[in-house]
Design a protein around this motif. Structure first.
Motif, PDB file in Angstrom:
ATOM      1  N   LEU A  56      -0.505  -5.355   6.966  1.00  0.00           N
ATOM      2  CA  LEU A  56      -0.524  -4.837   5.595  1.00  0.00           C
ATOM      3  C   LEU A  56      -1.862  -5.080   4.890  1.00  0.00           C
ATOM      4  O   LEU A  56      -1.926  -5.058   3.665  1.00  0.00           O
ATOM      5  CB  LEU A  56       0.622  -5.437   4.759  1.00  0.00           C
ATOM      6  CG  LEU A  56       2.034  -5.238   5.324  1.00  0.00           C
ATOM      7  CD1 LEU A  56       3.066  -5.881   4.404  1.00  0.00           C
ATOM      8  CD2 LEU A  56       2.348  -3.757   5.516  1.00  0.00           C
ATOM      9  N   SER A  57      -2.928  -5.267   5.663  1.00  0.00           N
ATOM     10  CA  SER A  57      -4.242  -5.495   5.053  1.00  0.00           C
ATOM     11  C   SER A  57      -4.784  -4.232   4.392  1.00  0.00           C
ATOM     12  O   SER A  57      -5.599  -4.322   3.471  1.00  0.00           O
ATOM     13  CB  SER A  57      -5.237  -6.011   6.097  1.00  0.00           C
ATOM     14  OG  SER A  57      -5.384  -5.077   7.153  1.00  0.00           O
ATOM     15  N   ASN A  58      -4.354  -3.073   4.859  1.00  0.00           N
ATOM     16  CA  ASN A  58      -4.785  -1.823   4.227  1.00  0.00           C
ATOM     17  C   ASN A  58      -3.614  -0.843   4.158  1.00  0.00           C
ATOM     18  O   ASN A  58      -3.772   0.360   4.358  1.00  0.00           O
ATOM     19  CB  ASN A  58      -5.957  -1.201   4.994  1.00  0.00           C
ATOM     20  CG  ASN A  58      -6.625  -0.083   4.213  1.00  0.00           C
ATOM     21  OD1 ASN A  58      -6.719  -0.131   2.982  1.00  0.00           O
ATOM     22  ND2 ASN A  58      -7.089   0.937   4.912  1.00  0.00           N
ATOM     23  N   SER A  59      -2.427  -1.396   3.888  1.00  0.00           N
ATOM     24  CA  SER A  59      -1.228  -0.561   3.841  1.00  0.00           C
ATOM     25  C   SER A  59      -0.180  -1.258   2.987  1.00  0.00           C
ATOM     26  O   SER A  59      -0.399  -2.367   2.495  1.00  0.00           O
ATOM     27  CB  SER A  59      -0.690  -0.308   5.255  1.00  0.00           C
ATOM     28  OG  SER A  59      -0.411  -1.527   5.912  1.00  0.00           O
ATOM     29  N   SER A  60       0.972  -0.604   2.842  1.00  0.00           N
ATOM     30  CA  SER A  60       2.008  -1.131   1.969  1.00  0.00           C
ATOM     31  C   SER A  60       3.373  -1.041   2.651  1.00  0.00           C
ATOM     32  O   SER A  60       3.673  -0.036   3.314  1.00  0.00           O
ATOM     33  CB  SER A  60       2.061  -0.323   0.666  1.00  0.00           C
ATOM     34  OG  SER A  60       3.223  -0.614  -0.075  1.00  0.00           O
TER      35      SER A  60
ATOM     36  N   LYS B 237      -6.714   1.026  -0.067  1.00  0.00           N
ATOM     37  CA  LYS B 237      -6.935  -0.051  -1.030  1.00  0.00           C
ATOM     38  C   LYS B 237      -8.412  -0.067  -1.400  1.00  0.00           C
ATOM     39  O   LYS B 237      -9.281   0.043  -0.552  1.00  0.00           O
ATOM     40  CB  LYS B 237      -6.503  -1.389  -0.431  1.00  0.00           C
ATOM     41  CG  LYS B 237      -4.993  -1.450  -0.189  1.00  0.00           C
ATOM     42  CD  LYS B 237      -4.538  -2.817   0.279  1.00  0.00           C
ATOM     43  CE  LYS B 237      -3.021  -2.846   0.455  1.00  0.00           C
ATOM     44  NZ  LYS B 237      -2.533  -4.162   0.941  1.00  0.00           N
ATOM     45  N   GLY B 238      -8.700  -0.190  -2.686  1.00  0.00           N
ATOM     46  CA  GLY B 238     -10.089  -0.163  -3.136  1.00  0.00           C
ATOM     47  C   GLY B 238     -10.619   1.256  -3.189  1.00  0.00           C
ATOM     48  O   GLY B 238      -9.872   2.230  -3.331  1.00  0.00           O
ATOM     49  N   ILE B 239     -11.928   1.392  -3.068  1.00  0.00           N
ATOM     50  CA  ILE B 239     -12.570   2.708  -3.136  1.00  0.00           C
ATOM     51  C   ILE B 239     -12.318   3.456  -1.834  1.00  0.00           C
ATOM     52  O   ILE B 239     -12.574   2.919  -0.757  1.00  0.00           O
ATOM     53  CB  ILE B 239     -14.086   2.558  -3.385  1.00  0.00           C
ATOM     54  CG1 ILE B 239     -14.332   1.840  -4.717  1.00  0.00           C
ATOM     55  CG2 ILE B 239     -14.766   3.927  -3.376  1.00  0.00           C
ATOM     56  CD1 ILE B 239     -15.789   1.519  -4.978  1.00  0.00           C
TER      57      ILE B 239
END
Length: 338
Positions: free
Chosen positions: A33-37, A193-195
């Motif tokens: 889940l470092s770049n997901s949900s 996540k982020g830009i």
């Protein structure tokens, strides 16, 4: 079939997980889940009528991965997990090598220990680099121009070598081009996540007011309008390509490589225009310096996938823009707004 999907909560992973469930497969997602949900998987379950299994772990975590294999006993793996931003990879290359190579080593070792002999790997058109001219065929010379692409290229080489040493291992390498779009329901889509590092989610966030304007990285490329051209493929078509590869490996031994793309390049400004038409919203943009590691043009020759897998991209850029607009309009803050 029992399929373990690494990175299955992410953009492409969630759409592929949904397609697997809809086709009747059992699915276990392993994602840190470092770049997901986790909301993406909840919605996948909502759309499919049943939720996939889920283990929150980095694929480099040998103990967690072993436990997942032991309990789920997968018959095949689809490997998405990894870091994926070209620009970022030039700034923190060691992280990219550690995560993208390390996760693959741990995964292949776990597969060996648990008698799982089929893997579909999420590779990238970046492996073609500048040694070949588009349209790229699978037998074209490879040589990536940035750390991200080099990690994909290295993993491909690892898979080829391991496959050559193990006649039981069946490998499908999917070199796909630029995924865009969202599920037609508007329930799942790209939520960086982020830009955003990819073009269409950035455009979509400009359209909804989350971003002031789009940065166009260079307008002096040798292309019709000076902006970079790419082969943009709808994510639902891409998900279908993974299932087609999995089906193929069910009856074919060895190591295989396929491009997944449309074969039709579009420029940055063409994407902007298409999104404006789909949304009815003007997209302000500013041309800035080229981005390190980018190439002028990249598009596929997808004929091998059509010939061997019976797969071809069916959705248009207009479809992708309409689906992205629906997703972004209904989820202006992505899954965080759930």
């Amino acid at each position: 079939m029992r399929v373990l999907v690494t990175g299955g909560a992410g953009y492409i992973g969630s759409h592929t997980t949904l397609a697997l469930l809809e086709q009747g497969h059992e699915v276990l997602v392993v994602d840190d889940l470092s770049n997901s949900s986790p909301e993406s998987l909840r919605r996948v379950g909502e759309l499919a009528g049943r939720e996939p299994g889920f283990v929150e772990a980095n694929v480099r975590d040998e103990q967690a991965l072993d436990a997942a294999f032991a309990s789920f006993r997968p018959e095949a793996v689809i490997h998405f997990a990894g870091w994926k931003a070209v620009g970022e990879s030039t700034q923190i290359p060691l992280t990219y090598y550690r995560e993208n190579l390390g996760s693959t080593f741990t995964l292949l070792e776990a597969m060996g220990r648990h008698d799982c002999h089929t893997i579909v790997f999420s590779s990238s058109a970046t492996v073609y680099g500048e040694l070949s001219e588009p349209p790229f065929r699978e037998d074209a010379p490879t040589g990536a121009t940035n750390p991200y692409g080099r990690t994909k290229h290295m993993v491909e080489q690892v898979l080829a070598d391991v496959s050559a040493s193990d006649p039981e291992l069946r490998v499908g390498v999917l070199r796909y081009f630029n995924p865009i779009g969202a599920h037609a329901s508007g329930r799942i889509g790209e939520d960086p996540k982020g830009i955003p590092n990819n073009l269409l989610p950035f455009v979509a966030q400009v359209a909804t007011g989350r971003r002031e304007k789009l940065m166009v990285f260079g307008d002096d490329y040798p292309t019709p309008d000076g902006t970079g051209t790419r082969d943009y493929i709808h994510v639902v078509d891409l998900a279908a390509g993974h299932l087609a590869a999995l089906d193929y490996l069910g009856s074919h031994d060895g190591h295989h490589v396929w491009n997944l793309g449309t074969g039709r390049p579009a420029s940055v400004l063409e994407i902007v225009k298409a999104y404006q038409e789909a949304s009815g919203v003007a997209i302000p943009y500013e041309v800035v310096a080229r981005r390190p590691g980018d190439v002028a043009s990249s598009f596929a020759d997808p004929s091998l996938a059509e010939q061997e897998l019976g797969w071809r991209a069916e959705r248009s850029i207009a479809d992708a823009c309409a689906d992205t607009f629906r997703w972004q309009s209904e989820n202006p803050n992505g899954f965080a707004g759930a």
